[in-house]
Design a protein around this motif. Sequence first.
Motif, PDB file in Angstrom:
ATOM      1  N   LEU A 104      45.887  56.140 -32.489  1.00 47.62           N
ATOM      2  CA  LEU A 104      46.313  57.161 -32.786  1.00 47.62           C
ATOM      3  C   LEU A 104      46.488  58.389 -31.298  1.00 47.62           C
ATOM      4  O   LEU A 104      47.478  59.324 -30.975  1.00 47.62           O
ATOM      5  N   ARG A 105      45.362  59.338 -32.015  1.00 54.48           N
ATOM      6  CA  ARG A 105      44.952  60.036 -30.721  1.00 54.48           C
ATOM      7  C   ARG A 105      45.250  60.139 -29.310  1.00 54.48           C
ATOM      8  O   ARG A 105      45.484  60.614 -28.677  1.00 54.48           O
ATOM      9  N   LEU A 106      44.198  58.794 -29.517  1.00 56.33           N
ATOM     10  CA  LEU A 106      44.114  58.590 -27.433  1.00 56.33           C
ATOM     11  C   LEU A 106      45.814  58.275 -26.656  1.00 56.33           C
ATOM     12  O   LEU A 106      45.522  58.895 -26.042  1.00 56.33           O
ATOM     13  N   SER A 107      46.081  57.579 -27.429  1.00 50.32           N
ATOM     14  CA  SER A 107      47.417  57.372 -27.476  1.00 50.32           C
ATOM     15  C   SER A 107      48.714  58.573 -26.522  1.00 50.32           C
ATOM     16  O   SER A 107      48.927  58.836 -25.493  1.00 50.32           O
ATOM     17  N   GLN A 108      48.468  59.325 -26.956  1.00 46.70           N
ATOM     18  CA  GLN A 108      49.077  60.873 -27.089  1.00 46.70           C
ATOM     19  C   GLN A 108      48.073  61.278 -25.805  1.00 46.70           C
ATOM     20  O   GLN A 108      48.571  61.734 -24.644  1.00 46.70           O
ATOM     21  N   LEU A 109      47.317  61.105 -26.145  1.00 45.60           N
ATOM     22  CA  LEU A 109      46.105  62.131 -24.879  1.00 45.60           C
ATOM     23  C   LEU A 109      46.208  61.412 -23.589  1.00 45.60           C
ATOM     24  O   LEU A 109      46.418  62.191 -22.529  1.00 45.60           O
ATOM     25  N   THR A 129      36.138  57.195 -27.146  1.00 42.90           N
ATOM     26  CA  THR A 129      36.800  58.868 -27.404  1.00 42.90           C
ATOM     27  C   THR A 129      36.511  60.066 -27.509  1.00 42.90           C
ATOM     28  O   THR A 129      36.985  60.828 -26.931  1.00 42.90           O
ATOM     29  N   ALA A 130      34.930  59.803 -27.936  1.00 39.81           N
ATOM     30  CA  ALA A 130      34.317  61.272 -27.764  1.00 39.81           C
ATOM     31  C   ALA A 130      34.782  62.366 -26.072  1.00 39.81           C
ATOM     32  O   ALA A 130      34.858  63.236 -26.212  1.00 39.81           O
ATOM     33  N   VAL A 131      33.874  60.874 -25.560  1.00 31.33           N
ATOM     34  CA  VAL A 131      34.065  61.553 -24.096  1.00 31.33           C
ATOM     35  C   VAL A 131      35.698  62.039 -23.234  1.00 31.33           C
ATOM     36  O   VAL A 131      35.834  63.010 -22.889  1.00 31.33           O
ATOM     37  N   ALA A 132      36.548  61.508 -23.946  1.00 32.03           N
ATOM     38  CA  ALA A 132      38.275  61.268 -23.467  1.00 32.03           C
ATOM     39  C   ALA A 132      38.225  62.870 -23.913  1.00 32.03           C
ATOM     40  O   ALA A 132      38.820  63.901 -23.353  1.00 32.03           O
ATOM     41  N   LEU A 133      38.245  63.188 -25.268  1.00 30.99           N
ATOM     42  CA  LEU A 133      38.923  64.860 -26.295  1.00 30.99           C
ATOM     43  C   LEU A 133      37.704  65.383 -25.054  1.00 30.99           C
ATOM     44  O   LEU A 133      38.366  66.812 -25.901  1.00 30.99           O
ATOM     45  N   ALA A 134      36.499  65.674 -24.879  1.00 34.42           N
ATOM     46  CA  ALA A 134      35.702  66.599 -24.808  1.00 34.42           C
ATOM     47  C   ALA A 134      36.450  67.318 -23.530  1.00 34.42           C
ATOM     48  O   ALA A 134      36.294  68.188 -22.756  1.00 34.42           O
ATOM     49  N   GLN A 135      37.784  65.855 -22.497  1.00 39.61           N
ATOM     50  CA  GLN A 135      37.478  66.196 -20.894  1.00 39.61           C
ATOM     51  C   GLN A 135      39.312  67.849 -21.274  1.00 39.61           C
ATOM     52  O   GLN A 135      39.814  68.262 -21.994  1.00 39.61           O
ATOM     53  N   PRO A 136      39.079  68.385 -20.167  1.00 44.43           N
ATOM     54  CA  PRO A 136      40.237  69.442 -20.508  1.00 44.43           C
ATOM     55  C   PRO A 136      42.170  69.097 -20.105  1.00 44.43           C
ATOM     56  O   PRO A 136      42.486  69.776 -20.236  1.00 44.43           O
ATOM     57  N   ASP A 137      41.818  67.951 -19.157  1.00 43.65           N
ATOM     58  CA  ASP A 137      43.049  67.967 -18.841  1.00 43.65           C
ATOM     59  C   ASP A 137      43.319  66.400 -19.113  1.00 43.65           C
ATOM     60  O   ASP A 137      42.545  65.307 -19.206  1.00 43.65           O
TER      61      ASP A 137
END
Length: 253
Positions: A104-109, A129-137
């Motif tokens: 759900l979170r990654l779908s938006q990101l 998920t951890a790696v994707a959420l750590a990115q600035p854009d």
Amino acid sequence: MREDPSAGTAGSGPAGAGTAGKPEAAVVRDALGVGVAVGLSGFAFGVTSAGAGLTLLQTCALSLLVFTGASQFALVGALAGGGNPFTAAAGAFFLGTRNAFYGLRLSQLLALPRSVKPFAAQWVIDETTAVALAQPDRRSARLGFTVTGLTLYVLWNLTTLLGALGAEAIGDTAAWGLDAAGPAVFLALLAPMLRTATERATAGIAVVLGLGLLPVLPAGVPVLVAALAAPAVLWARGRRAGKRPEQEEETDR
């Protein structure tokens, strides 16, 4: 979800406007580091699975199709402990449901094209998920997710195969401590996320329930019972929050 026309430009990602884009080389380096480090633990799963009595085909199928380490280790661990296959599967399934919330979170990101989402869903796990959420854009998040997922998927399945093939040569996995590799990796990823008192209380109660009931309940069941920690803590928090207005009202009187 439609494609974001501004995706890939500095400051257009989830971190908000004005955020500098991260160099692609740095994103790839971090993603490869996570993918390689965790992917090698697939060897431990292959050995543990074979030691639990699963065939080579069954072991490899779990890594290819399930591809979520904590659930895989929970399943084979419960089977190795003499647990009922249905109970073991239920425990593994419950652990795997966390990936749905990641999705759900990654779908938006990530905002991936609709045609790509079914394939990307296979790689929605703790590490990606951890790696994707750590990115600035968004551009960096997509790159980190893809590199981590691809590296981890290939290595995890390759090392699973090697571990299952070499299980007979290694012997007892417990003697080598390989059966603890999966849970150790999972805890290492989870620990930094426990930032609030509520999260730490939930994790602590879950550990107490899981370990405390391990000697008295069938294999796989303690994991299910430990899940009750979350609603219990949320209920206690809500009740405490409800009492505060009453106490303030009493003080005003």
